[in-house]
Design a protein around this motif. Structure first.
Motif, PDB file in Angstrom:
ATOM      1  N   GLU A 189      -7.709   6.036   5.478  1.00  0.00           N
ATOM      2  CA  GLU A 189      -7.992   4.620   5.269  1.00  0.00           C
ATOM      3  C   GLU A 189      -7.265   4.072   4.054  1.00  0.00           C
ATOM      4  O   GLU A 189      -6.990   4.799   3.101  1.00  0.00           O
ATOM      5  N   ALA A 190      -6.961   2.792   4.111  1.00  0.00           N
ATOM      6  CA  ALA A 190      -6.292   2.124   2.999  1.00  0.00           C
ATOM      7  C   ALA A 190      -7.200   2.145   1.778  1.00  0.00           C
ATOM      8  O   ALA A 190      -8.409   2.079   1.886  1.00  0.00           O
ATOM      9  N   LEU A 191      -6.589   2.209   0.611  1.00  0.00           N
ATOM     10  CA  LEU A 191      -7.347   2.137  -0.656  1.00  0.00           C
ATOM     11  C   LEU A 191      -7.619   0.690  -1.024  1.00  0.00           C
ATOM     12  O   LEU A 191      -6.863  -0.187  -0.725  1.00  0.00           O
TER      13      LEU A 191
ATOM     14  N   MET B 189       0.841  -1.170   0.000  1.00  0.00           N
ATOM     15  CA  MET B 189       0.000   0.000   0.000  1.00  0.00           C
ATOM     16  C   MET B 189       0.889   1.236   0.000  1.00  0.00           C
ATOM     17  O   MET B 189       1.631   1.481   0.941  1.00  0.00           O
ATOM     18  N   ASP B 190       0.819   2.001  -1.066  1.00  0.00           N
ATOM     19  CA  ASP B 190       1.609   3.227  -1.119  1.00  0.00           C
ATOM     20  C   ASP B 190       0.733   4.473  -1.149  1.00  0.00           C
ATOM     21  O   ASP B 190       1.237   5.583  -1.138  1.00  0.00           O
TER      22      ASP B 190
ATOM     23  N   LYS C 236       4.687   3.086  11.102  1.00  0.00           N
ATOM     24  CA  LYS C 236       3.897   3.306  12.318  1.00  0.00           C
ATOM     25  C   LYS C 236       2.491   3.757  11.970  1.00  0.00           C
ATOM     26  O   LYS C 236       1.511   3.251  12.501  1.00  0.00           O
ATOM     27  N   PHE C 237       2.384   4.710  11.029  1.00  0.00           N
ATOM     28  CA  PHE C 237       1.059   5.219  10.671  1.00  0.00           C
ATOM     29  C   PHE C 237       0.223   4.133   9.988  1.00  0.00           C
ATOM     30  O   PHE C 237      -0.973   4.010  10.273  1.00  0.00           O
ATOM     31  N   LYS C 238       0.837   3.351   9.120  1.00  0.00           N
ATOM     32  CA  LYS C 238       0.105   2.263   8.466  1.00  0.00           C
ATOM     33  C   LYS C 238      -0.463   1.293   9.490  1.00  0.00           C
ATOM     34  O   LYS C 238      -1.562   0.765   9.314  1.00  0.00           O
ATOM     35  N   SER C 239       0.271   1.066  10.578  1.00  0.00           N
ATOM     36  CA  SER C 239      -0.199   0.140  11.606  1.00  0.00           C
ATOM     37  C   SER C 239      -1.405   0.695  12.366  1.00  0.00           C
ATOM     38  O   SER C 239      -2.095  -0.047  13.063  1.00  0.00           O
ATOM     39  N   MET C 240      -1.664   1.984  12.227  1.00  0.00           N
ATOM     40  CA  MET C 240      -2.775   2.636  12.928  1.00  0.00           C
ATOM     41  C   MET C 240      -4.038   2.739  12.057  1.00  0.00           C
ATOM     42  O   MET C 240      -5.082   3.183  12.551  1.00  0.00           O
ATOM     43  N   LEU C 241      -3.941   2.353  10.778  1.00  0.00           N
ATOM     44  CA  LEU C 241      -5.079   2.495   9.862  1.00  0.00           C
ATOM     45  C   LEU C 241      -6.156   1.455  10.133  1.00  0.00           C
ATOM     46  O   LEU C 241      -5.843   0.331  10.482  1.00  0.00           O
ATOM     47  N   PRO C 242      -7.426   1.781   9.919  1.00  0.00           N
ATOM     48  CA  PRO C 242      -7.924   3.121   9.595  1.00  0.00           C
ATOM     49  C   PRO C 242      -7.806   4.024  10.820  1.00  0.00           C
ATOM     50  O   PRO C 242      -8.017   3.589  11.955  1.00  0.00           O
ATOM     51  N   TYR C 243      -7.469   5.277  10.579  1.00  0.00           N
ATOM     52  CA  TYR C 243      -7.259   6.228  11.661  1.00  0.00           C
ATOM     53  C   TYR C 243      -8.352   7.293  11.591  1.00  0.00           C
ATOM     54  O   TYR C 243      -8.516   7.951  10.563  1.00  0.00           O
ATOM     55  N   LYS C 244      -9.090   7.458  12.683  1.00  0.00           N
ATOM     56  CA  LYS C 244     -10.186   8.430  12.740  1.00  0.00           C
ATOM     57  C   LYS C 244      -9.917   9.402  13.871  1.00  0.00           C
ATOM     58  O   LYS C 244      -9.531   9.001  14.971  1.00  0.00           O
ATOM     59  N   GLU C 245     -10.146  10.678  13.582  1.00  0.00           N
ATOM     60  CA  GLU C 245      -9.902  11.711  14.579  1.00  0.00           C
ATOM     61  C   GLU C 245     -10.671  12.959  14.162  1.00  0.00           C
ATOM     62  O   GLU C 245     -11.483  12.913  13.261  1.00  0.00           O
ATOM     63  N   ARG C 246     -10.386  14.084  14.814  1.00  0.00           N
ATOM     64  CA  ARG C 246     -10.938  15.383  14.436  1.00  0.00           C
ATOM     65  C   ARG C 246      -9.757  16.285  14.089  1.00  0.00           C
ATOM     66  O   ARG C 246      -8.700  16.191  14.703  1.00  0.00           O
ATOM     67  N   ILE C 247      -9.952  17.131  13.093  1.00  0.00           N
ATOM     68  CA  ILE C 247      -8.910  18.046  12.654  1.00  0.00           C
ATOM     69  C   ILE C 247      -9.357  19.463  12.999  1.00  0.00           C
ATOM     70  O   ILE C 247     -10.540  19.797  12.848  1.00  0.00           O
ATOM     71  N   ILE C 248      -8.419  20.264  13.503  1.00  0.00           N
ATOM     72  CA  ILE C 248      -8.706  21.649  13.858  1.00  0.00           C
ATOM     73  C   ILE C 248      -7.673  22.557  13.186  1.00  0.00           C
ATOM     74  O   ILE C 248      -6.659  22.081  12.679  1.00  0.00           O
ATOM     75  N   HIS C 249      -7.954  23.856  13.193  1.00  0.00           N
ATOM     76  CA  HIS C 249      -7.036  24.793  12.559  1.00  0.00           C
ATOM     77  C   HIS C 249      -5.840  25.039  13.470  1.00  0.00           C
ATOM     78  O   HIS C 249      -5.968  25.049  14.690  1.00  0.00           O
TER      79      HIS C 249
END
Length: 136
Positions: free
Chosen positions: A134-136, A1-2, A27-40
């Motif tokens: 999320e992974a494609l 997965m790239d 490390k990030f791939k091991s956390m997928l799918p990753y859900k959170e909230r994004i702020i400014h």
């Protein structure tokens, strides 16, 4: 997965992982799918972030920068400031209340770039938005 899909608010993006940050990518791939909230961001300019507090991902700096281009996504592994993920949609000088930071450039948006500014401005004026990687 790239490559992965990023859904943020009502927008969708495709991003590619960066080979120059292999530990951060793994490390990030091991956390997928990753859900959170994004702020400014508060200090950095035209960007959005995901604060991760004192989360220790056991990472150090690799392929790090303080000046990401629009569409570049950084992971700051913690240290001087809290751990966080930053998404640049315009001009960014990555910083916190303790000063300049450098984060690991591990993802780059390659599809949907034309909507980055819309996302950033929406988050600025309307507040936190859900984000999913999320992974494609």
């Amino acid at each position: 997965m790239d490559r992965i899909r990023i859904k943020a608010g009502r927008w969708e993006f495709i991003a590619r992982f960066e080979d120059k940050a292999p530990k951060t990518v793994a490390k990030f791939k091991s956390m997928l799918p990753y859900k959170e909230r994004i702020i400014h961001v508060r200090w950095s300019g035209e960007g959005c972030w995901i604060p991760l507090g004192d989360l220790n991902l056991e990472l150090s700096h690799e392929n790090h920068t303080s000046y990401p281009a629009p569409g570049e996504i950084l992971l700051y592994p913690g240290g001087l400031s809290e751990t966080e993920i930053l998404l640049a949609y315009g001009g960014v000088h990555f910083a916190s209340k303790v000063g300049q930071l450098a984060g690991n450039h591990f993802l780059t948006v390659i599809e949907g770039n034309e909507h980055l500014r819309s996302l950033g401005e929406y988050v600025l004026w309307h507040g936190a938005q859900d984000i999913v990687f999320e992974a494609l």
